[in-house]
Design an enzyme around this catalytic site. Structure first.
Site, PDB file in Angstrom:
ATOM      1  N   LYS A 107       7.253  30.181  15.610  1.00  0.00           N
ATOM      2  CA  LYS A 107       7.210  31.461  16.321  1.00  0.00           C
ATOM      3  C   LYS A 107       6.106  31.513  17.380  1.00  0.00           C
ATOM      4  CE  LYS A 107       9.457  34.095  12.694  1.00  0.00           C
ATOM      5  NZ  LYS A 107       9.714  33.054  11.676  1.00  0.00           N
TER       6      LYS A 107
HETATM    7  C1  LIG Z   1      11.009  32.882  11.138  1.00  0.00           C
HETATM    8  C2  LIG Z   1      11.193  31.562  10.455  1.00  0.00           C
HETATM    9  C3  LIG Z   1      12.479  31.018  10.232  1.00  0.00           C
HETATM   10  C4  LIG Z   1      13.757  31.755  10.569  1.00  0.00           C
HETATM   11  O1  LIG Z   1      13.997  31.905  11.932  1.00  0.00           O
HETATM   12  P1  LIG Z   1      15.062  32.989  12.448  1.00  0.00           P
HETATM   13  O2  LIG Z   1      15.026  32.882  13.924  1.00  0.00           O
HETATM   14  O3  LIG Z   1      14.577  34.322  11.940  1.00  0.00           O
HETATM   15  O4  LIG Z   1      16.389  32.619  11.858  1.00  0.00           O
HETATM   16  C5  LIG Z   1      12.571  29.761   9.664  1.00  0.00           C
HETATM   17  N1  LIG Z   1      11.464  29.091   9.282  1.00  0.00           N
HETATM   18  C6  LIG Z   1      10.225  29.577   9.460  1.00  0.00           C
HETATM   19  C7  LIG Z   1       9.060  28.793   8.993  1.00  0.00           C
HETATM   20  C8  LIG Z   1      10.036  30.832  10.046  1.00  0.00           C
HETATM   21  O5  LIG Z   1       8.800  31.317  10.198  1.00  0.00           O
END
Ligand SMILES: *Cc1c(COP(=O)(O)O)cnc(C)c1O
Length: 429
Positions: A107
């Protein structure tokens, strides 16, 4: 570029308005009015282009003329300050490592891009600051805190459940200072989430210009397209069809992947791999979209019962399930299966994954049975250290602490404890 609400009951808005509002006034997600494929010559020479150049080409039509090209290039350069290695795990299977950023979670890219767009839009405003309000169960908060640190015109308030996030995650949220404030809520994640939702609907807080920083915001969602272009660039010379598996929670990442296919990126198939929060795999089996309350798992960043971005994916296929199923599969896995996969990947391939990546690996393996000539890529969305309480005992190893994490561990935690919505409101002022 204009954006419309997927609830079709709010006016169209510009990129800037969509970023500042987050969600449309009718509570719908924003979606771009058009998606124009990139020129084939771009894909022909992609291996000779820099990551920054590729990212600019991928996103420029979605920003339009609202950020000048030079400034957009600057924002991209400031976002992509780390690498995205494609690592071979087995013959025909690669891990796309998205965890080399400042908080070691994928993210980071979306948070950095969104914060710099907001900073740009606020540059001439003296008093109309934005306040980004987020509830976190752990991972999102750290990326948002780091991504927005020191960005002018934006205050960030993060709510997290007291005692329910790991020590590393808490340090990432509470030690930065400046424009980042952490509120430690006496409750669980759902309590934090409820307070945030209530604040967005509270007219008496309108002057705070509240906005969200999760993948419903187009400036967090769209830059996730970059990863798929980068992986294609790395694997193109093998000249094989590509299958991508995304460990999915809110389905923002996989939705960004499907967008790249609409832009012309030659990807054969997408897999959304989930834990037991299996609303989408059930939908593909029986055609009924039947969200359920989320269940806690070891891949907790994917504990989502009603994935917000699924509606964007349906829009990409005009709700045509047949066309959709040709490009897309979704499979769900239990914690036991995830732990088995973690061990297998370590013991036979010598690769240390973490629970989200292991779920992605399982979905990829299953789909590749149907694509014997393809190569597969699973997205590794977090560094194993972020989930050390699962990874270390499962593999019987001790992980070295990376420098990014080490640097926050001995900083002092600063948080404000709250219990009620009234306390949040008086904090926001
Ligand atoms: C947020 C997250 C996900 C999921 O991603 P989405 O875009 O919400 O499907 C998967 N793995 C990790 C480590 C995350 O922080």
């Amino acid at each position: 570029m204009k954006y419309y609400s997927l609830n079709h009951n709010a006016p169209k808005v510009s990129f800037q308005e969509a970023v500042i509002q987050g969600l449309a006034s009718d509570k719908g997600l924003y979606f771009p009015e058009s998606i124009t494929p990139l020129d084939p010559s771009f894909f022909d020479k992609i291996e000779s282009l820099s990551h920054e150049h590729i990212a600019f080409e991928a996103i420029k039509q979605f920003v339009g003329d609202e950020i000048p090209a030079d400034k957009l290039k600057e924002i991209i350069a400031d976002t992509l300050v780390f690498d995205f290695p494609v690592v071979k795990v087995e013959d025909g299977i690669y891990s796309l490592e998205l965890f080399h950023g400042p908080t070691m979670a994928f993210k980071d890219v979306g948070a950095r891009f969104m914060s710099r767009c907001l900073g740009y839009f606020n540059k001439d405003k003296k008093d109309a600051k934005n306040t980004v309000l987020v509830a976190t169960s752990g991972d999102t908060g750290g990326a948002v805190a780091s991504g927005f640190l020191g960005v002018d015109g934006v205050d960030v308030v993060i709510l997290y459940p007291s005692g329910k996030v790991s020590d590393i995650q808490e340090k990432q949220l509470t030690t930065l200072g400046q424009n980042i404030k952490a509120l430690e809520v006496d409750g669980v994640f759902d309590d934090c989430q409820d307070m945030v939702k209530k604040a967005f609907l509270d007219d008496t807080l309108a002057h705070k210009n509240l906005t969200s920083a999760n993948s419903i915001n187009i400036a967090r969602w769209l830059p996730q397209m970059f990863y798929f272009f980068f992986a294609y660039k790395a694997l193109k010379s093998q000249n094989k069809p590509l299958v991508f598996s995304c460990p999915s929670g809110n389905f923002g990442n996989i939705c960004a992947g499907i967008m790249t296919k609409k832009l012309g990126l030659p990807i054969e198939h997408f897999v959304a791999s989930t834990n037991v929060n299996d609303t989408v795999p059930r939908f593909l089996e029986n055609g009924k979209y039947d969200p359920k309350p989320s269940k806690a798992t070891i891949s907790n960043a994917m504990d989502v019962g009603n994935p917000s971005n699924f509606i964007r994916i349906q829009e990409l296929y005009n709700n045509d399930l047949k066309a959709f199923e040709k490009d897309f599969s979704s499979y769900s896995y239990t914690d036991e299966e995830t732990l088995e996969a973690l061990k297998k990947i370590y013991n036979t391939d010598g690769y240390i994954a973490e629970p989200h990546g292991a779920v992605g690996y399982l979905g990829l393996k299953k789909e590749l049975e149907k694509h014997p000539n393809a190569i597969g890529v699973f997205l590794e969305t977090a560094h194993p250290i972020k989930f050390l309480d699962v990874v270390e005992p499962a593999l019987g190893i001790t992980l070295p602490i990376p420098a990014q994490i080490e640097s926050v561990l001995d900083k002092e935690k600063v948080s404000v404890k709250i219990k009620t919505y009234e306390e949040l409101k008086s904090f926001l002022g």
